[in-house]
Design a protein around this motif. Structure first.
Motif, PDB file in Angstrom:
ATOM      1  N   ASP A   1      -5.423  -4.357  15.815  1.00 45.60           N
ATOM      2  CA  ASP A   1      -4.667  -5.437  16.489  1.00 45.60           C
ATOM      3  C   ASP A   1      -3.555  -5.830  15.705  1.00 45.60           C
ATOM      4  OD1 ASP A   1      -6.512  -5.519  18.471  1.00 45.60           O
ATOM      5  OD2 ASP A   1      -7.755  -7.145  17.771  1.00 45.60           O
ATOM      6  N   TYR A   2      -3.649  -6.069  14.556  1.00 45.86           N
ATOM      7  CA  TYR A   2      -2.378  -6.407  13.617  1.00 45.86           C
ATOM      8  C   TYR A   2      -1.429  -5.467  13.616  1.00 45.86           C
ATOM      9  CZ  TYR A   2       0.174  -6.842   9.523  1.00 45.86           C
ATOM     10  OH  TYR A   2       1.306  -6.971   8.503  1.00 45.86           O
ATOM     11  N   VAL A   3      -1.709  -4.209  13.784  1.00 48.86           N
ATOM     12  CA  VAL A   3      -0.367  -3.085  13.771  1.00 48.86           C
ATOM     13  C   VAL A   3       0.105  -3.332  15.153  1.00 48.86           C
ATOM     14  CG1 VAL A   3       0.036  -0.482  13.907  1.00 48.86           C
ATOM     15  CG2 VAL A   3      -1.520  -1.387  12.272  1.00 48.86           C
ATOM     16  N   ARG A   4      -0.722  -3.254  16.420  1.00 43.97           N
ATOM     17  CA  ARG A   4      -0.017  -3.530  17.647  1.00 43.97           C
ATOM     18  C   ARG A   4       0.705  -4.789  17.943  1.00 43.97           C
ATOM     19  NH1 ARG A   4      -2.415  -0.284  21.578  1.00 43.97           N
ATOM     20  NH2 ARG A   4      -4.004   1.125  20.816  1.00 43.97           N
TER      21      ARG A   4
ATOM     22  N   GLY B   1       6.349  -0.435   7.285  1.00 42.99           N
ATOM     23  CA  GLY B   1       6.556  -0.566   6.051  1.00 42.99           C
ATOM     24  C   GLY B   1       5.427  -0.845   5.004  1.00 42.99           C
ATOM     25  N   PHE B   2       5.745  -1.795   4.052  1.00 43.20           N
ATOM     26  CA  PHE B   2       4.873  -1.901   2.700  1.00 43.20           C
ATOM     27  C   PHE B   2       4.660  -3.421   2.397  1.00 43.20           C
ATOM     28  CE2 PHE B   2       6.437   2.345   2.460  1.00 43.20           C
ATOM     29  CZ  PHE B   2       5.503   3.033   2.158  1.00 43.20           C
ATOM     30  N   ARG B   3       3.373  -3.839   2.188  1.00 40.93           N
ATOM     31  CA  ARG B   3       3.240  -5.196   1.291  1.00 40.93           C
ATOM     32  C   ARG B   3       3.767  -4.911  -0.163  1.00 40.93           C
ATOM     33  NH1 ARG B   3      -1.340  -4.116   4.250  1.00 40.93           N
ATOM     34  NH2 ARG B   3      -1.395  -5.235   6.268  1.00 40.93           N
ATOM     35  N   SER B   4       3.317  -5.740  -0.883  1.00 44.43           N
ATOM     36  CA  SER B   4       3.676  -5.758  -2.582  1.00 44.43           C
ATOM     37  C   SER B   4       2.940  -4.483  -3.044  1.00 44.43           C
ATOM     38  CB  SER B   4       3.377  -6.866  -3.442  1.00 44.43           C
ATOM     39  OG  SER B   4       1.949  -7.194  -3.279  1.00 44.43           O
ATOM     40  N   THR B   5       1.640  -4.072  -2.835  1.00 40.89           N
ATOM     41  CA  THR B   5       0.981  -2.845  -3.344  1.00 40.89           C
ATOM     42  C   THR B   5       0.386  -2.089  -2.505  1.00 40.89           C
ATOM     43  OG1 THR B   5      -1.120  -4.218  -3.428  1.00 40.89           O
ATOM     44  CG2 THR B   5       0.371  -4.193  -5.492  1.00 40.89           C
ATOM     45  N   THR B   6       0.374  -2.359  -0.975  1.00 40.00           N
ATOM     46  CA  THR B   6      -0.290  -1.649   0.098  1.00 40.00           C
ATOM     47  C   THR B   6       0.548  -1.297   1.144  1.00 40.00           C
ATOM     48  OG1 THR B   6      -1.301  -3.562   1.028  1.00 40.00           O
ATOM     49  CG2 THR B   6      -2.603  -2.468  -0.744  1.00 40.00           C
ATOM     50  N   PRO B   7       0.543  -0.165   1.839  1.00 35.24           N
ATOM     51  CA  PRO B   7       1.173  -0.037   3.169  1.00 35.24           C
ATOM     52  C   PRO B   7       0.468  -0.725   4.071  1.00 35.24           C
ATOM     53  CG  PRO B   7      -0.076   1.670   2.647  1.00 35.24           C
ATOM     54  CD  PRO B   7      -0.416   0.970   1.342  1.00 35.24           C
ATOM     55  N   ARG B   8       1.386  -1.382   5.297  1.00 37.71           N
ATOM     56  CA  ARG B   8       0.807  -1.884   6.512  1.00 37.71           C
ATOM     57  C   ARG B   8       0.265  -1.062   7.316  1.00 37.71           C
ATOM     58  NH1 ARG B   8       5.559  -4.892   6.227  1.00 37.71           N
ATOM     59  NH2 ARG B   8       5.143  -7.136   5.314  1.00 37.71           N
ATOM     60  N   TRP B   9       0.654   0.278   7.074  1.00 39.47           N
ATOM     61  CA  TRP B   9       0.246   1.277   8.317  1.00 39.47           C
ATOM     62  C   TRP B   9      -1.095   2.137   7.876  1.00 39.47           C
ATOM     63  CZ3 TRP B   9       0.555   5.840   5.562  1.00 39.47           C
ATOM     64  CH2 TRP B   9       1.524   5.637   4.535  1.00 39.47           C
ATOM     65  N   ALA B  10      -1.568   1.556   6.862  1.00 40.85           N
ATOM     66  CA  ALA B  10      -3.148   2.260   6.369  1.00 40.85           C
ATOM     67  C   ALA B  10      -4.131   1.477   6.048  1.00 40.85           C
ATOM     68  CB  ALA B  10      -2.628   3.531   5.372  1.00 40.85           C
ATOM     69  N   MET B  11      -5.319   1.907   6.057  1.00 36.66           N
ATOM     70  CA  MET B  11      -6.621   1.199   5.591  1.00 36.66           C
ATOM     71  C   MET B  11      -7.596   2.158   5.405  1.00 36.66           C
ATOM     72  SD  MET B  11      -7.202  -1.766   5.157  1.00 36.66           S
ATOM     73  CE  MET B  11      -6.027  -2.890   6.017  1.00 36.66           C
ATOM     74  N   ALA B  12      -8.421   1.711   4.038  1.00 35.77           N
ATOM     75  CA  ALA B  12      -9.565   2.498   3.855  1.00 35.77           C
ATOM     76  C   ALA B  12     -10.784   1.767   4.297  1.00 35.77           C
ATOM     77  CB  ALA B  12      -9.679   2.572   2.327  1.00 35.77           C
ATOM     78  N   HIS B  13     -11.429   2.376   5.091  1.00 32.29           N
ATOM     79  CA  HIS B  13     -12.965   1.785   5.651  1.00 32.29           C
ATOM     80  C   HIS B  13     -13.934   2.357   4.569  1.00 32.29           C
ATOM     81  CE1 HIS B  13     -15.658   1.377   9.341  1.00 32.29           C
ATOM     82  NE2 HIS B  13     -16.059   0.612   8.322  1.00 32.29           N
ATOM     83  N   LYS B  14     -14.465   1.453   3.946  1.00 33.62           N
ATOM     84  CA  LYS B  14     -15.459   2.007   2.866  1.00 33.62           C
ATOM     85  C   LYS B  14     -16.925   1.889   3.367  1.00 33.62           C
ATOM     86  CE  LYS B  14     -14.348   2.168  -1.252  1.00 33.62           C
ATOM     87  NZ  LYS B  14     -13.895   1.058  -2.067  1.00 33.62           N
TER      88      LYS B  14
END
Length: 710
Positions: free
Chosen positions: A110-113, A314-327
């Motif tokens: 939802d955030y990405v969209r 793009g990116f935040r300070s230490t993480t990309p907005r376009w990727a996420m790890a599902h632990k």
């Protein structure tokens, strides 16, 4: 491994405790980062590390002004170890944000969209691949030749392990038909079979055995003698790239295919998924196969597949907005719920907390768990649908507790077979346990709240602590401890009392602050001087300091920027009190101010007792006018702008951010105060209203030309 207890409720922390806790967490996490990334000898489990990291973030969100300069939130990896040369990455090696629940994956989508301005039913594909539990490595090729290899390090600078990397069979030393410059990034790991064989050899030789495959892989790669690395069975999966002189392809998935053609191992469980449900389906498939893969993984990584969309996100300070790890889920544990206690927060919310018989969950000793609200205890959600199969929670129950990276553990299930015979349903209090005032639950609110306001000790003290916090009045020498002391002794009952302390307890008065235990003449003089200095204060900090529900630092700055002065602001609040008319419409039209926040604002200022308290305070202050900061040559500084219709060159979110960066005020509705309407295709009533009011209207091309971006 050392276990760390993190069972103090964040909501119960005062400022001094929060500052101490952030210092403790920074020290723990710095040690953990160094042990994991630099020394290859972890001192805590992944679940414990994730929990501490989230706890740190949650405390920073509650006390943003206490965020440390060395905050773990802004760190990636650890400083490279001595003994290795240093390599500065051409492009920073970022970390990934983590999610743990299916709903969080949907929230990510939802955030990405929303950021990209895409509808919920538009096709948006992602790659989903196993998250390898190994050591990140960046390989730089120039003219097809491997010239250097570097560990992640702190994200900006890594360790030079080029000689070691050349000994790994999965890493080509030469590439055919590759871009002139190509940085390939991936994970060094060790299979379970190779790990077992290595440890057997180590044991037979009387050498150190490794705790797990990740430690073995990291320790093997980071050998000062490359011949040792050569004898270790290391593998490498490529998952991305850094600097390149030419694009590999237009998508993440196709780029990975190209890397595979160049000779790199690509994980064969990587899939392209259309939307979050397909992502979750593949997550479940990977989790089910986890035990048979032959190597360690700790989750699934999702990435937006379209590289052009990645660039926009793009990116935040230490993480990309376009990727996420599902632990993957952390450990679960059963324990007995000994008591349910109610805490009253600054906003009057009654928050239930489970006091548990201490139990270890994911390497962390837990004695508290959040119970959220009365619905959660009763076994239903906010809409009345059952949770935990409708099982309620009672004192004496045996409950299953999980962390899954959450700061405060949660109750996942109840074992009805072990429920005590005399256990009765929990009756949520209808009155405040602190002051006895009625505790009511408004329609649409999940929490029950005390109506006592300033007469409620819990609220009054918390409101005063908030008032003197660093992001508010920040009075040197008047912290949470002093506020509690002065409130307990009746010296301060409301914010205005702070500014009359000197005339009541200063020199010449029968009772003087300097004579109190813990105070002296110098400390008393310093406090009075600090209070005097704090009388002159920006409007945004006053609005934040009042502690009005839903009004945080960002909202306070938004309101201050929009109204400019206290006089204009309070006149507008009075005019908006009926929740209709021009002032109300202007308030809810401010971008970032919805009806919920607007109602909280006008309700607070309309309460006679609370308004009288605020008026007494303001009479003692010198409130500075809010000034809009903007580039000197900004063509829109100070202007009120409304966006409507569909923008084609950028999303509305991007347009809003750009306008505000140039000093404009962005509103959601057109009024006589609007200076400019930017209208894309599909503009309707706002465009007509702008025409009726004589407001200047620009299309997107003219807007970009105005900004010098056409």
């Amino acid at each position: 491994m050392r276990r760390v207890t993190t069972d103090i409720d964040i909501d119960a922390l005062d400022r001094d405790q929060a500052r101490q806790e952030l210092a403790r967490l920074a020290k723990l996490l710095d040690r953990a980062d160094a042990a994991y990334h630099r020394d290859d000898a972890p001192v805590m489990s992944d679940a414990e590390y994730d929990a501490l990291k989230r706890r740190n973030t949650a405390i920073e969100e509650r006390f943003p002004d206490l965020k440390r300069g060395d905050s773990p939130s802004d760190r990636v990896g650890a400083t490279p170890a001595e003994g290795f040369g240093k390599i500065r990455h051409a492009r920073r090696m970022m970390s990934l944000g983590n999610v743990f629940e299916p709903e969080e994956v949907r929230d990510f989508d939802d955030y990405v969209r929303k950021y990209l301005g895409m509808s919920a039913d538009a096709s948006l594909t992602y790659t989903a691949e196993p998250k390898i539990d190994g050591l990140s490595l960046s390989l730089r090729y120039e003219d097809g030749v491997l010239i250097q290899a570097a560990t992640r390090g702190d994200g900006a600078v890594g360790e030079d392990v080029t000689r070691n990397a050349r000994t790994i069979e999965d890493i080509p030393t030469r590439l055919e038909n590759a871009p002139r410059i190509l940085e390939v990034r991936g994970e060094v790991y060790m299979s379970h079979a190779d790990f077992a064989a290595l440890n057997e050899r180590q044991r037979a030789a009387g050498d150190k055995v490794f705790a797990n495959p990740r430690n073995a892989a990291a320790g093997s790669l980071r050998q000062l003698d490359a011949e040792v690395t050569r004898r270790r069975p290391l593998r490498f999966f490529a998952y991305g790239w850094g600097e390149t002189s030419a694009n590999l392809a237009d998508t993440q998935s196709e780029s990975l295919r190209v890397l595979g053609q160049l000779g790199f191992a690509i994980n064969d469980m990587t899939r392209v998924c259309d939307g979050p449900e397909a992502m979750l389906e593949h997550y479940n498939r990977i989790e089910a196969a986890r035990g048979s893969l032959g190597y360690d993984i700790d989750g699934v990584v999702y990435k937006v597949d379209d590289l052009a969309l990645q660039a926009r996100l793009g990116f935040r300070s230490t993480t990309p907005r376009w990727a996420m790890a599902h632990k993957f889920p952390a450990e679960l544990a059963w324990t007995q719920l000994e008591k349910i206690e109610i805490q009253v927060g600054r906003t009057g919310a009654l928050s239930p907390v489970a006091r548990l018989h201490p139990v270890t969950v994911g390497g962390v000793v837990v004695s508290n768990a959040t119970l959220h609200n009365e619905d959660y205890i009763a076994g239903r959600d906010a809409d009345g649908a059952p949770i935990r199969d409708g099982k309620d929670i009672r004192e004496g129950d045996w409950v299953q507790v999980y962390r899954a990276g959450d700061v405060i553990p949660k109750v996942a299930d109840v074992d009805l077979s072990r429920r005590p015979a005399d256990a009765s349903p929990y009756q949520f209090p209808q009155t405040c346990p602190e002051c006895g005032s009625a505790a009511i639950r408004e329609e649409g609110d999940s929490a029950r709240r005390c109506t006592g306001g300033l007469i409620c000790p819990a609220q009054a003290v918390e409101k005063l602590k908030h008032f003197v916090s660093r992001a508010a009045f920040d009075i040197e020498g008047l912290g949470a401890k002093q506020v509690e002391q002065f409130y307990r002794d009746g010296w301060i009952k409301e914010p205005a009392d702070i500014f009359t302390l000197e005339e009541r307890f200063g020199p010449g008065q029968p009772r003087q602050l300097k004579n109190r235990e813990g105070w002296g003449e110098k400390s008393a003089t310093n406090l009075f001087a600090a209070i005097h200095d704090s009388r002159r204060i920006p409007l945004s900090r006053v609005l934040f300091a009042l502690g009005i529900r839903h009004v945080g630092e960002v909202a306070a700055r938004t309101l201050a920027t929009h109204y400019g002065t206290w006089t204009v602001f309070i006149r507008a609040m009075d005019g908006a009190a009926p929740q209709e008319g021009p002032d109300w419409n202007e308030l809810i039209g401010i971008d970032g101010v919805g009806k919920v926040m607007a109602r909280a604002l006008v309700t607070s200022f309309a309460q006679p007792a609370e308004r009288a308290s605020i008026d007494r305070l303001v009479a003692l202050l010198e409130i500075e006018e809010a000034r809009q900061t903007a580039p000197a040559d900004s063509p829109v500084a100070g202007k009120t702008i409304v966006f409507t219709g569909t923008l084609e060159r950028m999303t509305r979110a991007e347009a809003k951010d750009r306008a505000e960066a140039l000093g404009a005020k962005v509103s959601g509705s057109v009024s006589s105060r609007t200076d400019l309407l930017v209208a894309g295709p599909g503009a309707g009533s706002k465009a007509r209203k702008a025409a009726d009011l004589g407001v200047e209207v620009l299309d997107e091309e003219a807007w970009l030309k105005l900004l010098g971006q056409a």
